[in-house]
Every structure is written in C-alpha cells, then in structure tokens.
Design an enzyme around this catalytic site. Structure first.
Site, mmCIF file in Angstrom:
data_model
loop_
_atom_site.group_PDB
_atom_site.id
_atom_site.type_symbol
_atom_site.label_atom_id
_atom_site.label_comp_id
_atom_site.label_asym_id
_atom_site.label_seq_id
_atom_site.Cartn_x
_atom_site.Cartn_y
_atom_site.Cartn_z
ATOM 1 C CB CYS A 245 -0.983 -0.046 1.160
ATOM 2 S SG CYS A 245 -2.378 1.087 0.971
ATOM 3 C CG HIS A 329 -4.049 -3.962 2.562
ATOM 4 N ND1 HIS A 329 -3.177 -3.617 3.572
ATOM 5 C CD2 HIS A 329 -4.520 -2.807 2.053
ATOM 6 C CE1 HIS A 329 -3.137 -2.297 3.679
ATOM 7 N NE2 HIS A 329 -3.938 -1.781 2.761
ATOM 8 C CD GLU A 331 -2.322 -6.602 5.198
ATOM 9 O OE1 GLU A 331 -3.020 -5.616 5.482
ATOM 10 O OE2 GLU A 331 -1.793 -6.740 4.079
#
Length: 357
Positions: A245, A329, A331
């Site tokens: 990001c 993202h 995660e």
C-alpha cells in the site's frame, strides 16, 4: 444528543440530514466510502483512514458488535463514521460491546439513517471531497481549508516493538501506519519482527542487522514523506524489501517514480487485480486514495499487477534490487486471502539470498 438530528454538508454544498450516534461534536474531514460487507472493526482501526470521514456502502453495520482482538491498531483513526443502519443488539459469541458504545468511548462521531447510496453516487461522480458534520445547519465553508497533513507522523508508533520468535527470520517492519495483521502474517511465516517508527533512518534500520524489510501501509499523500523517501533510496538493494500500500507508493517515489491522487480511490474487500505475467485474477482488499503512475517507472522495474476495473498500477517488481511492492493488502483481515502467497515470496527472497524479486 444521541439519535438527535445531525447535518452532513459536502464541499459542493449538498446537504444530508441524519441521526447522531457515537460521540458528540462537530468534525471536518475528507469523505470517502468503503464497500466491505464485513470487517468494520478493521476499517475503524486502520491507520490509513486517518483524517477521513468513512462511509460504509453496506447498509447494516454493527451486527456482530466490537471485538478488541480484531482491531488493526491501538485505536480507531477515522475522523467520523457514516452508516445507513446501525445495529444496537449485536449477536456474536465474541462480542464485547456495541458499535455505538465503542465510538462513544473513543470520541468518534457517527451518523446513521442517512442515504448512503445517494451519497456514494455523488462521491463516485464528483470524486472525493471534504465534508463537515454539525448539529446545526452549516455552510460548506469549513471544508475549504481542510487538508490531511503529517499523517504518517501522527499514526506511527513512537517506540521499537518486538514480535515473534527471536530465533526466526529477522524482519524490520517500518511502521508508516501498520495494520496489526501484517505483523501477524510475518510471524506466522516464521519471522521475528522488529517494528520501528517511521522516523527511523536507513542507518538505524541497517544497524539492527535485519534479513528483510517490510514497508507498511499508512495514510496521507505519499509525496509528503520526503525524509522516508530519501532513506529508502539508501536502503534499496541492501536487503530484500516487500512493500504494501503506502509502502508500494513510497518505494516508487524513491525510484524517482510519480504518484497522483485518484478520483475516489479503492476501498473495500472486492478489488480484482491481474498478474500481468500469468493473467491470473486475485480478489483483494484495498484502502488507498493515491496511485503509482505506471509510466513514471519505465526502465526502473517490472509491472506485476494491474487493477482489472481501471488498469491502475497494483504492483511492481524490482529484480535488480531484490524488492517487490503491491498496492493491495495480501494480509487482509477478514479477507480475502487470495494474495497471501506474497508473504511466501518475501520469505523465499530472504532465504534464497538472491537479488531476484
């Protein structure tokens, strides 16, 4: 007053009337929307939303309450929160408190009973704009001077923190507003994480003798972070790097690339990205209002991912520097997990010791 009338005035002069929940008070912020159907706890506590009034497009929010362990940081960072309907009687075995009480305790202003569909259409057509929330009818004038400043400096940790097994792979997590699940994912992959504040220098990071460097997510205009960008230039090529990001954007700027603000950004858990080498599509979670200008990195790296909806840059590999970065993202909590394999790639780069991202 709870459930009392509250006014939302947009920068373009359009006004909405809703009802108040959460904390009392008036607020000015940058109005954005997110499309996630779940994960509102993670949204509220994502530091990338610093300075923003966040609107949920999904109509019912709060139905599973608030669970502290699901938070992505130490506190909620949104300036205010807008929903169509709030749930006051959540049903979940993990529930600890209601959304209303949580916002009240943390000083976050909330609005409900507002037409979020119409509001979303306005933002999609006109673009992200500032807005003011007030108990009385207000002009749009307070919006004009508002800008998000010093975002990373505000949300970063102020001390070094350690996570995982000290005998694991040592990774420095450079905290620009890191979500907790980045550290969780690294620890799950056998890493010993040393999370350092955003103001750490290249020399301080290298002095920790890390085997890898994670550049985290965070809020605000990436180009504002000139000191971090200069330090990144010193670190590039010195150790394996993985950026997520804001980390993706900052590394691009360190490589003399460019970033620009998007019309309304990508925020939600259903953004499709394509691996340009394999053609495979991944559904990803995203939260960003700036993009890397792909053409600005020609000859510097290799474009790895693009957004299927608008063809914007979603990832770059830098083989000669043993670095790779993505806009989305991998995660994501609570999902999707399509791109979690990127953590395997990072660990492989560290273990192989090859300068080939």
């Amino acid at each position: 007053m709870k459930n009392g009338k509250v006014y939302l005035t947009l920068q373009n002069g359009k006004q909405f009337v809703g009802k108040r929940f959460g904390a009392e008070g008036d607020v000015v912020g940058e109005l954005v929307f997110t499309t996630g159907m779940t994960g509102y706890i993670e949204t509220l506590t994502d530091p990338s939303y610093y300075g923003q009034i966040v609107m949920q497009t999904f109509p019912l929010i709060g139905n599973y309450g608030v669970i502290a362990s699901d938070a992505e940081s130490r506190k909620p960072w949104v300036s205010a929160y807008i929903v169509r309907e709030k749930c006051d009687n959540p049903s979940n075995f993990r529930c600890e408190t209601t959304l209303d009480d949580y916002l009240t305790e943390n000083g976050i202003v909330g609005i409900y009973d507002i037409d979020t569909r119409e509001l979303t259409k306005i933002v999609r057509e006109a673009g992200v704009m500032n807005a003011v929330i007030s108990s009385k009818k207000s002009s749009a004038e307070p919006c004009n001077g508002y800008a998000i400043k010093d975002a990373v400096k505000t949300v970063t940790s102020d001390k070094v923190e350690y996570y995982g097994d000290p005998d694991g792979i040592k990774v420095v997590v450079w905290d620009f507003g890191a979500k907790n699940n980045i550290v969780r994912a690294l620890v799950a992959h056998g890493c010993y994480c040393v999370k350092v504040p955003s103001f750490y220098t290249a020399e301080q990071i290298l002095a920790l003798n890390p085997q890898g460097l994670m550049l985290t997510n965070g809020p605000g205009d990436p180009a504002e972070n000139t000191a971090i960008i200069e330090n990144l230039r010193k670190l590039a090529g010195k150790l394996p790097i993985f950026g997520i990001c804001l980390g993706h954007q900052l590394f691009a700027l360190a490589m003399n690339g460019k970033t620009r603000k998007m019309k309304y950004g990508h925020r939600g858990a259903n953004q499709p990205v394509k691996n340009v080498q394999t053609g495979k599509i991944y559904i990803t979670s995203q939260n960003h209002g700036y993009e890397v200008v792909t053409s600005s990195l020609q000859g510097t790296g290799v474009l790895s991912y693009i957004n299927v909806n608008d063809n914007t840059c979603e990832g770059f590999d830098y083989p000669e520097l043993n670095a790779f970065t993505v806009q989305f993202h991998p995660e994501a909590c609570g999902g999707p997990h399509d791109a979690s394999l990127l953590f395997d790639k990072f660990i492989s780069n560290i273990k192989d010791g090859k300068f080939n991202a």
